[in-house]
Scaffold this active site. Structure first.
Site: not given
Length: 716
Positions: A437, A519
């Site tokens: 991220e 995720e």
């Protein structure tokens, strides 16, 4: 050889072997390099003193040796886990309200005359963070990143006449330095390494197994590169490589001369192993490569490494396969803390975590969001767990004030190199991730950074794909945008919380890139708590003051979705390589949805809690990831319900039909089909007591193992 610091029986045996050349097995658990190389290295975790100077992280010199703040400790050591949680400027909810600060470690020891002329170094598996090493009054090393190992050469300053040597190590953790609980201090193992000046360098053995898809099952080609030095000047040496099968039997041998110099030089060997036993998740067979270095017929160094004979593929159209067998990555994310033990890495605790995950059906772990300890690498390869090894949680742009962004430009190449070198021979590793991220990946400045990192990893290891974990690709990027450019240079992309339609759109635009979910879900739950099964809970608004979240797979944050949705999304896409659930085990810090509520300090994301007890989500995934017949009821107990109160009952099972019995009376049978709609389920009613069963989705397994067709559940 003897040292002046306190010795356990294990240390005494190890030190004797250091000179005698006898193979060692230390009680602490497997080392990063297997026997026979262990005799060159001894555990250096005993006989330390520690002083916590402050909990703010303000820099300060080491206390004087006679300062009363020093106390004895054994390594590995995490000082933060022993502190009380506080709600002030020195802590955050994200790090579990536990302080960091500035700590100093001190150790004195004597080196006997037999070590004169030897090369003497210390290997730290990890110090959190911003560490400095002072030896005999001289600063000899600084290592900012808390998640990679490093070595320190002590040779020039070492006293080898039996007099005292002093070692000081500073660790400085200015909170917040990670978004989760990091722990503080020398939290991984330390080893003293003593070798001849002519020796194999650290991480000096590289093993690859090219062409297995074509050569098996008859034989395996094994290529071994050995890198060695002659610190005292040019020397002609002989290198010998011996390969041993999982039973320790020699199966191949090769030798070659080596012209060594003070600069490292590499010699390559090509060997063949007939009818090798393959490493797989179901049968993790480990071979060993042993290297000996001789000069004039005298063996000066021995070192070894485990490796696995296996091959894998990520096909953008057909997903993941191991040894030619298609399989889904049934993965979980794991942070590095070990619950009540904090961040201090203990081999047995790591193995326990992996075995709990394996019992859920897990076959892969993502080391979120940092390079793993050697203990995790060794445990994973022995337990049959695949690994996605991740480098960073940020690049140049940070996510917290004191995180790695402060050091990224200067140190990222070295830390990336250490990550790959430390794990390159581990058969569990199937992907290298350059970050999670990453804010910079959406800006023009991030494109050349990504290019540099990708090129560096591929130069170090061309045998594994390079990926990123991304929440920046939830929609299809515009052509030429930073997200588009970064994606095109990668082999694969891990998607964080994408919906099904965005996955399909990305696959259509980038057919050369493989996709998986790095995720998934992020559903939160508290073991034994059940609330509003027909409502999507949003945390404290629906459980005011309770600080507990429902276990009906319905407590979701704004970016998340249910575990059931993630299972179906993965199941219905053959091109999708699999998923990594966020998270496998609860961890300290990030207590969503109570992110600013003191003293709530552990996450609720795990399928298993911090003590290792399964939550209902564990059974949801187990019902889809295992073949052994099972059925699980939600709720797990009815003690919180009043007599006569309606109870909504779900079942998680991997059988075709489930029959529900209440006090011996059947309330019917619920059928689970191969592809049930999202609302699959069946309700049976009796006055004032409706009971609902919800057959969970069935994920077809590559294995052809038959499963039973029915189960009976008795509710009393």
């Amino acid at each position: 050889m003897s040292f002046s610091f306190p010795l356990t029986r294990r240390h005494a045996i190890a030190l004797a072997g250091l000179l005698a050349g006898a193979p060692l097995v230390l009680a602490r658990g497997p080392r990063a390099h297997a026997a026979p190389g262990a005799q060159r290295s001894v555990d250096f975790g005993g006989g330390w003193s520690f002083s916590l100077v402050n909990t703010t992280g303000e820099d300060a010199p080491a206390p004087a040796p006679d300062d009363p703040s020093w106390r004895p400790v054994e390594l590995p050591h995490d000082w933060s886990i022993g502190l009380d949680p506080v709600d002030d400027d020195s802590t955050t909810a994200g790090t579990g309200f536990l302080p960091g600060g500035l700590g100093w470690y001190r150790k004195t020891f004597a080196l006997p005359p037999e070590t004169a002329g030897k090369t003497i170094s210390l290997e730290f598996d990890g110090v959190y963070m911003d560490s400095e090493v002072v030896f005999n009054g001289t600063r000899v090393a600084a290592h900012p990143y808390g998640y990679t190992g490093f070595a320190v050469d002590l040779t020039p300053l070492a006293r080898t006449d039996g007099s005292e040597n002093e070692l000081l190590v500073k660790a400085r953790n200015q909170i917040p330095s990670s978004r989760w609980y990091s722990g503080s201090g020398i939290y991984r193992d330390v080893h003293l390494v003593v070798t001849d000046p002519v020796h194999v360098v650290r991480h000096g053995i590289t093993v690859t197994t090219p062409g297995l898809a074509e050569s098996l099952p008859g034989s395996a080609a094994v290529h071994v590169d050995v890198t060695a030095v002659a610190g005292s000047g040019a020397r002609r040496a002989e290198l010998t490589v011996v390969l041993r099968d999982p039973d320790g039997i020699e199966v191949a041998r090769a030798a070659a001369p080596a012209e060594l110099a003070p600069e490292p030089r590499t010699v390559g060997f090509d060997l063949r192993v007939d009818e090798p036993r393959l490493w797989s998740v179901d049968s993790p067979e480990l071979h060993t490569a042993e290297v000996s270095l001789s000069v004039g017929g005298e063996v000066l160094d021995r070192v070894g490494t485990p490796f696995g004979v296996r091959w894998f593929a990520f096909d953008p159209a057909r997903g993941f396969s191991l040894n030619g067998e298609p399989m889904k990555l049934r993965g979980v994310n794991l942070h590095h803390d070990l619950g009540a033990l904090g961040a201090a890495t203990h081999h047995d605790a790591v193995v326990r975590q992996l075995r709990i995950m394996r019992s859920m059906g897990v076959n892969a772990v993502r080391t979120s969001h940092n390079p793993p300890s050697p203990q995790l690498l060794r445990a994973a390869e022995r337990e049959g767990v695949l690994l996605q090894v991740e480098a960073f949680d940020c690049w140049r742009t940070g996510k917290t004030d004191q995180d790695y962004h402060r050091f990224f430009d200067e140190h990222s190449d070295a830390d990336l190199t250490e990550m790959v070198e430390a794990a390159k021979n581990c058969p569990s590793v199937v992907m290298w991730s350059i970050g999670n991220e990453i804010p910079d990946s959406t800006t023009p400045v991030g494109v050349p950074i990504a290019r540099r990192l990708v090129d560096r990893v591929r130069a170090l290891d061309p045998t594994r794909p390079v990926v990123i974990g991304s929440d920046k690709h939830r929609t299809v990027p515009e052509d030429g945008s930073p997200q588009d450019q970064v994606l095109r240079m990668l082999d694969g992309v891990g998607l964080n919380y994408n919906n099904a339609s965005s996955v399909d759109e990305l696959h259509a635009k980038y057919p050369h890139v493989f996709f998986f979910e790095s995720e998934s879900s992020s559903e939160t739950s508290t073991r034994g708590v059940y609330d509003s099964p027909h409502q999507l809970n949003t945390g404290e608004n629906h459980t005011p003051g309770k600080h507990r979240t429902s276990s009906y797979d319905n407590n979701l944050s704004s970016w998340t979705y249910s575990g059931e949705y993630g299972l179906k999304k993965d199941r219905d896409r053959a091109f999708f390589a699999g998923q990594f659930l966020w998270s496998g085990i609860d961890y300290i810090g990030e207590p969503t949805p109570y992110s600013d509520v003191f003293p709530v300090r552990t996450s609720f994301f795990g399928a298993v809690d911090t003590a290792g007890f399964a939550k209902d989500q564990y059974h949801l995934f187990r019902s889809q990831w295992t073949r052994e017949p099972m059925v699980h009821l939600v709720p797990m107990n009815w003690t919180d319900h009043r007599p006569g109160e309606p109870v909504v009952v779900w079942t998680y099972s991997n059988v075709e039909t489930v029959e529900l019995l209440l006090n011996g009376r059947s309330w019917g049978r619920g059928a689970s089909t191969a592809r049930p709609p999202p609302t699959a389920g069946r309700t049976w009613r009796r006055p004032n007591r409706p009971v609902t069963t919800r057959p969970s989705p069935t994920v077809p397994s590559p294995a052809a193992t038959p499963v039973p067709t029915a189960a009976r559940v008795s509710c009393t």
